[in-house]
Design an enzyme around this catalytic site. Sequence first.
Site, PDB file in Angstrom:
ATOM      1  N   PHE A  98       0.249   5.005  -0.775  1.00  0.00           N
ATOM      2  CA  PHE A  98       1.166   4.189   0.032  1.00  0.00           C
ATOM      3  C   PHE A  98       1.191   4.724   1.471  1.00  0.00           C
ATOM      4  O   PHE A  98       2.251   5.055   2.007  1.00  0.00           O
ATOM      5  CB  PHE A  98       2.566   4.147  -0.559  1.00  0.00           C
ATOM      6  CG  PHE A  98       2.642   3.520  -1.922  1.00  0.00           C
ATOM      7  CD1 PHE A  98       1.830   2.444  -2.256  1.00  0.00           C
ATOM      8  CD2 PHE A  98       3.512   4.004  -2.895  1.00  0.00           C
ATOM      9  CE1 PHE A  98       1.881   1.853  -3.515  1.00  0.00           C
ATOM     10  CE2 PHE A  98       3.572   3.428  -4.157  1.00  0.00           C
ATOM     11  CZ  PHE A  98       2.755   2.351  -4.467  1.00  0.00           C
ATOM     12  N   PRO A  99       0.033   4.821   2.116  1.00  0.00           N
ATOM     13  CA  PRO A  99      -0.038   5.446   3.449  1.00  0.00           C
ATOM     14  C   PRO A  99       0.642   4.640   4.548  1.00  0.00           C
ATOM     15  O   PRO A  99       0.830   5.162   5.652  1.00  0.00           O
ATOM     16  CB  PRO A  99      -1.546   5.544   3.705  1.00  0.00           C
ATOM     17  CG  PRO A  99      -2.129   4.409   2.912  1.00  0.00           C
ATOM     18  CD  PRO A  99      -1.296   4.360   1.658  1.00  0.00           C
ATOM     19  N   LEU A 100       1.010   3.396   4.251  1.00  0.00           N
ATOM     20  CA  LEU A 100       1.710   2.577   5.240  1.00  0.00           C
ATOM     21  C   LEU A 100       3.141   2.284   4.816  1.00  0.00           C
ATOM     22  O   LEU A 100       3.810   1.433   5.405  1.00  0.00           O
ATOM     23  CB  LEU A 100       0.943   1.282   5.494  1.00  0.00           C
ATOM     24  CG  LEU A 100      -0.458   1.466   6.090  1.00  0.00           C
ATOM     25  CD1 LEU A 100      -1.168   0.127   6.227  1.00  0.00           C
ATOM     26  CD2 LEU A 100      -0.391   2.171   7.444  1.00  0.00           C
ATOM     27  N   GLY A 101       3.635   2.991   3.794  1.00  0.00           N
ATOM     28  CA  GLY A 101       5.003   2.801   3.342  1.00  0.00           C
ATOM     29  C   GLY A 101       5.204   1.413   2.747  1.00  0.00           C
ATOM     30  O   GLY A 101       4.256   0.694   2.432  1.00  0.00           O
ATOM     31  N   GLY A 102       6.484   1.033   2.590  1.00  0.00           N
ATOM     32  CA  GLY A 102       6.821  -0.320   2.160  1.00  0.00           C
ATOM     33  C   GLY A 102       6.279  -0.745   0.823  1.00  0.00           C
ATOM     34  O   GLY A 102       6.031  -1.945   0.601  1.00  0.00           O
TER      35      GLY A 102
ATOM     36  N   TYR B 134      -5.823   0.214 -13.898  1.00  0.00           N
ATOM     37  CA  TYR B 134      -5.948  -0.845 -12.906  1.00  0.00           C
ATOM     38  C   TYR B 134      -6.621  -2.042 -13.598  1.00  0.00           C
ATOM     39  O   TYR B 134      -7.843  -2.103 -13.749  1.00  0.00           O
ATOM     40  CB  TYR B 134      -6.806  -0.409 -11.723  1.00  0.00           C
ATOM     41  CG  TYR B 134      -6.209   0.661 -10.836  1.00  0.00           C
ATOM     42  CD1 TYR B 134      -4.899   1.110 -11.002  1.00  0.00           C
ATOM     43  CD2 TYR B 134      -6.953   1.216  -9.802  1.00  0.00           C
ATOM     44  CE1 TYR B 134      -4.364   2.092 -10.180  1.00  0.00           C
ATOM     45  CE2 TYR B 134      -6.415   2.189  -8.973  1.00  0.00           C
ATOM     46  CZ  TYR B 134      -5.129   2.631  -9.167  1.00  0.00           C
ATOM     47  OH  TYR B 134      -4.605   3.604  -8.351  1.00  0.00           O
TER      48      TYR B 134
ATOM     49  N   PRO C 208      10.490  -3.185  -2.287  1.00  0.00           N
ATOM     50  CA  PRO C 208      11.539  -3.760  -1.448  1.00  0.00           C
ATOM     51  C   PRO C 208      12.555  -2.701  -1.021  1.00  0.00           C
ATOM     52  O   PRO C 208      12.977  -1.864  -1.813  1.00  0.00           O
ATOM     53  CB  PRO C 208      12.184  -4.813  -2.361  1.00  0.00           C
ATOM     54  CG  PRO C 208      11.100  -5.207  -3.312  1.00  0.00           C
ATOM     55  CD  PRO C 208      10.319  -3.941  -3.553  1.00  0.00           C
TER      56      PRO C 208
END
Length: 305
Positions: free
Chosen positions: A222-226, A67, A229
């Site tokens: 990625f707990p909220l997806g997206g 990171y 693209p």
Amino acid sequence: MARQTTPAPAPAERPGGTGQLAGRTVARIGYGALQLERLHGDRDAAVALLRRAFDLGVNHVDTAHFYGDGFVNGLIREALRPQDDVLVVTKAGALSDPGGPYPLRIAQRPEELRAGVEAELATLGAERIDVVNLRRVDSGVSVPYPDDQVVDLDDQLAELTALRDAGKIGAIGLSSVSLDVLRRALPAGIVCVQNLYSLVARDDEDVLELCAAERIAWVPYFPLGGAFPGQPRVTDQPAVRAAAARLGCTPAQIGLAWLLHHSPQTLLIPGTATPGHLEENLEAGALTLDAKTLAGLDAVAAPRG
């Protein structure tokens, strides 16, 4: 990386309540540090954000040397104060590659895992890392990698076990793994699994079930997806938006709250670079989802693949 000299917040004050990770009691909502890279030009703001999280009861931080090529680890090192008792989780399996086509490269060979752990120790200024996740390429998302990076799991676990025996690692976790890989790794004493998972990405439900059976912490990324693209977003789902309107909160908070309700093994590590969003994420842990709301969210179609 425990540095406690004064009492930490009582467990009741932990965001989302408490769970267990590597034998420690931690907040069910921690902090994922990836987005701190966005504050590269404002180090003071980044350190202040981390300390705000700690002050609000966060005591589980997820990070990695790649990171920002050590930048984020350096922020964590600076932000930790004598009174903070924060469990720090890092990753092995990828190394920084600032001059390459991606900011990181897959590094799965045992000697690369050791090099990765040494880099984590150096940039965190630590003698031991609480948990190191073996970041595999069995599932989820990955940058391209050559054939020589397909490495046998047993060889990898042998190296990490040696590092644990030497006192450089407190515990071993896994990331981006299949059900079969998790089963094979259980004898090594796995304490957590980080896989891509959300309301709209539930392909790894069987992995979560095994974690629950073995009392292994489930830490979805990625707990909220997206994340990329074309991938569905939790916050775009009509059922999520409707629930948020009824409860007077944001769709993102509904997505995080669903994960906490879905399994008691879940520990969240949402990331952000802003104090307001940090507080919203932590407040999601106080949401109560009634049976009707949960049923509506559970019924959201989860695309395969």
